[in-house]
Design a protein around this motif. Structure first.
Motif, PDB file in Angstrom:
ATOM      1  N   PRO A 122      -2.042   5.505   6.324  1.00 46.72           N
ATOM      2  CA  PRO A 122      -1.060   4.487   6.684  1.00 46.72           C
ATOM      3  C   PRO A 122      -1.428   3.760   7.979  1.00 46.72           C
ATOM      4  O   PRO A 122      -2.218   4.272   8.779  1.00 46.72           O
ATOM      5  CB  PRO A 122       0.239   5.277   6.892  1.00 46.72           C
TER       6      PRO A 122
ATOM      7  N   TYR B  77      -4.272   8.530   1.280  1.00 44.69           N
ATOM      8  CA  TYR B  77      -3.525   7.444   1.927  1.00 44.69           C
ATOM      9  C   TYR B  77      -3.694   7.496   3.438  1.00 44.69           C
ATOM     10  O   TYR B  77      -3.459   8.525   4.069  1.00 44.69           O
ATOM     11  CB  TYR B  77      -2.054   7.576   1.550  1.00 44.69           C
TER      12      TYR B  77
ATOM     13  N   ALA C 191      -7.604  11.410   4.878  1.00 44.65           N
ATOM     14  CA  ALA C 191      -7.415  10.643   3.641  1.00 44.65           C
ATOM     15  C   ALA C 191      -8.505  10.950   2.617  1.00 44.65           C
ATOM     16  O   ALA C 191      -8.332  10.713   1.424  1.00 44.65           O
ATOM     17  CB  ALA C 191      -7.385   9.146   3.946  1.00 44.65           C
TER      18      ALA C 191
ATOM     19  N   ALA D 291       4.040   6.812  -1.012  1.00 44.39           N
ATOM     20  CA  ALA D 291       4.528   7.275   0.298  1.00 44.39           C
ATOM     21  C   ALA D 291       6.049   7.390   0.272  1.00 44.39           C
ATOM     22  O   ALA D 291       6.733   6.612  -0.389  1.00 44.39           O
ATOM     23  CB  ALA D 291       4.104   6.292   1.382  1.00 44.39           C
TER      24      ALA D 291
ATOM     25  N   LEU E 270       0.825  -1.208   0.000  1.00 42.01           N
ATOM     26  CA  LEU E 270       0.000   0.000   0.000  1.00 42.01           C
ATOM     27  C   LEU E 270       0.861   1.259   0.000  1.00 42.01           C
ATOM     28  O   LEU E 270       0.560   2.225  -0.708  1.00 42.01           O
ATOM     29  CB  LEU E 270      -0.947   0.013   1.215  1.00 42.01           C
ATOM     30  N   ALA E 271       1.935   1.242   0.784  1.00 42.52           N
ATOM     31  CA  ALA E 271       2.796   2.427   0.868  1.00 42.52           C
ATOM     32  C   ALA E 271       3.374   2.782  -0.498  1.00 42.52           C
ATOM     33  O   ALA E 271       3.377   3.946  -0.911  1.00 42.52           O
ATOM     34  CB  ALA E 271       3.914   2.189   1.885  1.00 42.52           C
TER      35      ALA E 271
ATOM     36  N   THR F 207       0.106  11.463  -5.536  1.00 41.01           N
ATOM     37  CA  THR F 207      -0.289  11.663  -4.136  1.00 41.01           C
ATOM     38  C   THR F 207      -1.550  12.528  -4.032  1.00 41.01           C
ATOM     39  O   THR F 207      -2.224  12.521  -3.023  1.00 41.01           O
ATOM     40  CB  THR F 207       0.849  12.307  -3.309  1.00 41.01           C
TER      41      THR F 207
ATOM     42  N   THR G 276      -4.557   9.981  -4.744  1.00 41.03           N
ATOM     43  CA  THR G 276      -4.750   8.902  -3.764  1.00 41.03           C
ATOM     44  C   THR G 276      -4.887   9.495  -2.365  1.00 41.03           C
ATOM     45  O   THR G 276      -4.113  10.362  -1.961  1.00 41.03           O
ATOM     46  CB  THR G 276      -3.552   7.931  -3.776  1.00 41.03           C
TER      47      THR G 276
ATOM     48  N   ALA H  28       0.689   4.148  -2.868  1.00 42.85           N
ATOM     49  CA  ALA H  28       0.231   5.485  -2.490  1.00 42.85           C
ATOM     50  C   ALA H  28       1.315   6.542  -2.727  1.00 42.85           C
ATOM     51  O   ALA H  28       1.085   7.727  -2.509  1.00 42.85           O
ATOM     52  CB  ALA H  28      -0.184   5.492  -1.020  1.00 42.85           C
TER      53      ALA H  28
ATOM     54  N   ILE I 188      -6.494   4.588  -0.284  1.00 44.86           N
ATOM     55  CA  ILE I 188      -5.547   3.509   0.017  1.00 44.86           C
ATOM     56  C   ILE I 188      -5.392   3.496   1.531  1.00 44.86           C
ATOM     57  O   ILE I 188      -4.761   4.383   2.110  1.00 44.86           O
ATOM     58  CB  ILE I 188      -4.205   3.737  -0.715  1.00 44.86           C
TER      59      ILE I 188
END
Ligand SMILES: Nc1ncnc2c1ncn2[C@@H]1O[C@H](COP(=O)(O)OP(=O)(O)OP(=O)(O)O)[C@@H](O)[C@H]1O
Length: 262
Positions: free
Chosen positions: A101, A99, A172, A64, A58-59, A94, A97, A62, A181
């Motif tokens: 975390p 995100y 998010a 990240a 996922l990171a 970014t 999406t 996204a 995400i």
């Protein structure tokens, strides 16, 4: 905003491999040859035991900024943007999406108010933002997630774990993302709040075709969101399919059925 021409799906990975820089040792492959597609308006739940690579996947998708974590093989496109060498498109990635975390709720910046935390994805992009419009957007999200309006002026230490989780959930969603995400987004939420959070996802799916990629190990969440499922173990796909009842298992994955069928 129109879709880029090659964004026929929200996310497509093809034989994707991701590595983490080893601490003093060799790099560790945390995702190894994973392929899937997430359609516009679709929801995919990523399941699997601890350490199977869910959060790392996922990171990366996204965009990240996690030092030492990166794509080492295959490809991944998010709304048509190649995450491996996104370059200038990284900012767009970014932006598209939202995100959330893992454990983000426990890591909120101590000196920012709730309103500042939720609005930060907007204010960090545009300093001349219309403060009144932003305040309305934040208030709408607080209401949608059953947080009192007065929470906007509070600091993280003044909130319960469940309230903090709702704050990162709201953050998010603040940019109205094409893709949410979210890593265990419903943790620390009670039944009622969880329903509100789930409805926040369903509403956006219905209204503008938001897609969602979600880490969860709860079959109930999969059912509630009518999600497709990808099951990982040791960075490999061991099952893929619709819901938790119609999964196609790899022979080696059969033993892990009990992880998701409940
Ligand atoms: N910050 C980190 N530094 C070093 N190694 C990490 C870090 N985060 C994860 N790892 C390692 O990367 C591998 C994949 O971990 P990851 O967190 O992606 O799995 P996960 O399926 O999300 O697990 P969990 O359900 O426990 O969150 C594991 O071997 C883990 O030990």
């Amino acid at each position: 905003m129109p879709h880029p021409p090659d964004a026929d799906v929200a996310i497509r990975t093809s034989d994707l491999s991701i590595a983490r820089a080893g601490r003093g040792g060799p790099d560790v492959r945390v995702i190894d040859g994973v392929s899937f597609a997430l359609s516009h308006g679709g929801t995919l739940a990523v399941m699997g035991p601890t350490g199977s690579g869910k959060s790392s996947l996922l990171a990366v998708l996204a965009g990240a900024d996690e030092p030492g974590l990166g794509v080492v093989g295959g490809s991944a496109h998010v709304e048509g943007i190649a995450v491996r060498r996104a370059g200038r498109a990284h900012r767009t990635l970014t932006y598209l999406t939202g995100y959330l975390p893992q454990t983000a709720g426990a890591r909120l910046p101590a000196r920012m108010t709730v309103a500042e935390v939720i609005g930060e994805p907007i204010t960090s992009r545009d300093r001349r933002v219309n403060q009144r419009a932003l305040a309305v957007r934040v208030a709408t999200l607080l209401d949608e997630l059953m947080l009192p309006l007065g929470a906007a002026a509070k600091y993280p230490y003044e909130l319960s774990a469940g309230m903090r989780q709702r704050v990162v959930f709201a953050r998010a969603l603040v940019l109205q993302p094409r893709i949410l995400i979210a890593d265990e987004p419903f943790s620390n939420m009670d039944v009622e709040v969880r329903r509100a959070a789930r409805n926040a996802i369903l509403r956006r799916r219905q209204a503008y075709g938001m897609s969602a990629l979600i880490v969860t190990n709860e079959a109930e969440v999969v059912r509630e969101l009518a999600a497709d499922v990808l099951v990982l173990r040791g960075g490999h796909t061991i099952a893929y399919g619709r819901g938790t009842d119609e999964l196609l298992w790899t022979p080696s994955g059969e033993a892990d059925r009990r992880l998701v069928v409940s």
